[in-house]
Enzyme design. Structure first.
Site, PDB file in Angstrom:
ATOM      1  N   TYR A  53      -2.784  -1.113  10.348  1.00  0.00           N
ATOM      2  CA  TYR A  53      -2.568  -1.279   8.906  1.00  0.00           C
ATOM      3  C   TYR A  53      -1.168  -0.778   8.525  1.00  0.00           C
ATOM      4  O   TYR A  53      -0.422  -1.452   7.799  1.00  0.00           O
ATOM      5  CB  TYR A  53      -3.650  -0.498   8.160  1.00  0.00           C
ATOM      6  CG  TYR A  53      -3.745  -0.717   6.664  1.00  0.00           C
ATOM      7  CD1 TYR A  53      -4.188  -1.930   6.150  1.00  0.00           C
ATOM      8  CD2 TYR A  53      -3.432   0.314   5.779  1.00  0.00           C
ATOM      9  CE1 TYR A  53      -4.314  -2.113   4.784  1.00  0.00           C
ATOM     10  CE2 TYR A  53      -3.549   0.134   4.409  1.00  0.00           C
ATOM     11  CZ  TYR A  53      -3.997  -1.076   3.913  1.00  0.00           C
ATOM     12  OH  TYR A  53      -4.123  -1.251   2.558  1.00  0.00           O
TER      13      TYR A  53
ATOM     14  N   SER B   6       0.873  -1.183   0.000  1.00  0.00           N
ATOM     15  CA  SER B   6       0.000   0.000   0.000  1.00  0.00           C
ATOM     16  C   SER B   6       0.899   1.219   0.000  1.00  0.00           C
ATOM     17  O   SER B   6       2.050   1.145   0.452  1.00  0.00           O
ATOM     18  CB  SER B   6      -0.856   0.011   1.264  1.00  0.00           C
ATOM     19  OG  SER B   6      -1.429   1.289   1.468  1.00  0.00           O
TER      20      SER B   6
HETATM   21  C1  BGC Z   1      -6.220   1.674   1.792  1.00  0.00           C
HETATM   22  C2  BGC Z   1      -7.403   2.551   1.473  1.00  0.00           C
HETATM   23  C3  BGC Z   1      -6.973   4.011   1.331  1.00  0.00           C
HETATM   24  C4  BGC Z   1      -5.809   4.113   0.377  1.00  0.00           C
HETATM   25  C5  BGC Z   1      -5.284   5.537   0.242  1.00  0.00           C
HETATM   26  C6  BGC Z   1      -5.129   1.903   0.800  1.00  0.00           C
HETATM   27  O1  BGC Z   1      -4.043   1.120   1.148  1.00  0.00           O
HETATM   28  O2  BGC Z   1      -6.620   0.324   1.763  1.00  0.00           O
HETATM   29  O3  BGC Z   1      -8.374   2.437   2.499  1.00  0.00           O
HETATM   30  O4  BGC Z   1      -8.050   4.780   0.836  1.00  0.00           O
HETATM   31  O5  BGC Z   1      -4.769   3.273   0.810  1.00  0.00           O
HETATM   32  O6  BGC Z   1      -5.102   6.153   1.491  1.00  0.00           O
END
Ligand code: BGC
Length: 257
Positions: A158, A145
């Protein structure tokens, strides 16, 4: 022209929906035989399988919760038993939980870290063990991410998991390189998938996010899948230890409200 992944077998975790589904479809379209992994929703995984079959591809379904180590080992085992190999692993399954840091429970922490980090860690270990035994090269692609690098207040679990997957990728790129195994991350920003359902339903929050994205829109799962296909193919043979951001420029433009 034969597809770039003809003769390869790929496992994509969490491939019943979202980014995982798009990656499974794309790798199959490039010629790979697919292992579609799902945790709870067999009907979604069947949907992925039908799409692959309609495009002339081959796939099998395997139920596995990647946070359960024995499930992950079985997932890799099934690839070898039913499809004869396992050359490409896409660690895609992921979850997120919003909570103020002071309210995060041990259960929240375990849910997120167990899927996003521990699951990917031990599934990768099972994948590599079989490759070593078979003396074969391989490709590992983690769907990370932008938050492997960028802050995400109220999503500390996360961020901890994605920061972990960033260093795991870098470490394994060096340790597994001599075995002919490449390891890379794809770091999506805001992609139009079920993980973002609550965001998509909250217009002010969505508009605020879009204002931060230079390209002014959410990404599509297919756009992430294109990068995964590149990294899985011979075109990506010399790439290892890298993160590919696919975020419309979000990470270069983030600011707090
Ligand atoms: C997340 C999303 C978020 C995006 C940008 C992703 O990794 O799962 O929830 O909107 O990042 O912030």
């Amino acid at each position: 022209m034969p597809g770039r992944l003809e003769g390869k077998v790929a496992v994509v975790t969490g491939s019943g929906s979202g980014i995982g589904q798009a990656i499974a479809e794309r790798l199959a379209a490039e010629g790979a035989n697919l292992v579609i992994d799902y945790r709870n929703h067999v009907e979604q995984a069947q949907g992925t399988q039908q799409k692959i079959a309609a495009a002339g591809g081959k796939s099998i379904l395997v139920q596995a919760d990647v946070s359960v180590i024995a499930d992950g080992q079985n997932l890799i085992e099934q690839a070898w038993q039913q499809l004869g190999s396992c050359d490409i692993l896409v660690n895609n399954a992921g979850v997120e939980k919003a909570a103020d840091f002071i309210d995060v429970t041990e259960a929240d922490y375990d849910t997120v870290l167990d899927v996003n980090l521990k699951g990917a860690f031990f599934l990768t270990q099972a994948f590599v063990r079989k490759l070593v035994a078979a003396k074969k090269p391989g490709r590992i692609i983690n769907i990370s991410s932008v938050h492997e690098d960028m802050v995400f207040p109220h999503f500390s679990t996360y961020c901890a998991s994605k920061g972990g997957i960033r260093m795991l990728m870098r470490d394994l790129a060096v340790e597994l390189g001599p075995l002919g195994i490449t390891v890379n991350n794809i770091a999506p920003g805001a992609i139009n998938t079920p993980i973002n359902t609550s965001l998509l339903e909250n217009k002010p929050k969505l508009d605020a996010l879009l204002a931060n994205i230079p390209l002014g829109r959410l990404g599509k799962p297919e756009e992430v899948a294109g990068v995964a296909a590149f990294l899985a193919s011979e075109d990506g043979a010399y790439v290892t230890g890298s993160t590919y951001f696919i975020d419309g420029g979000l990470i270069r433009n983030y600011h707090e409200q």
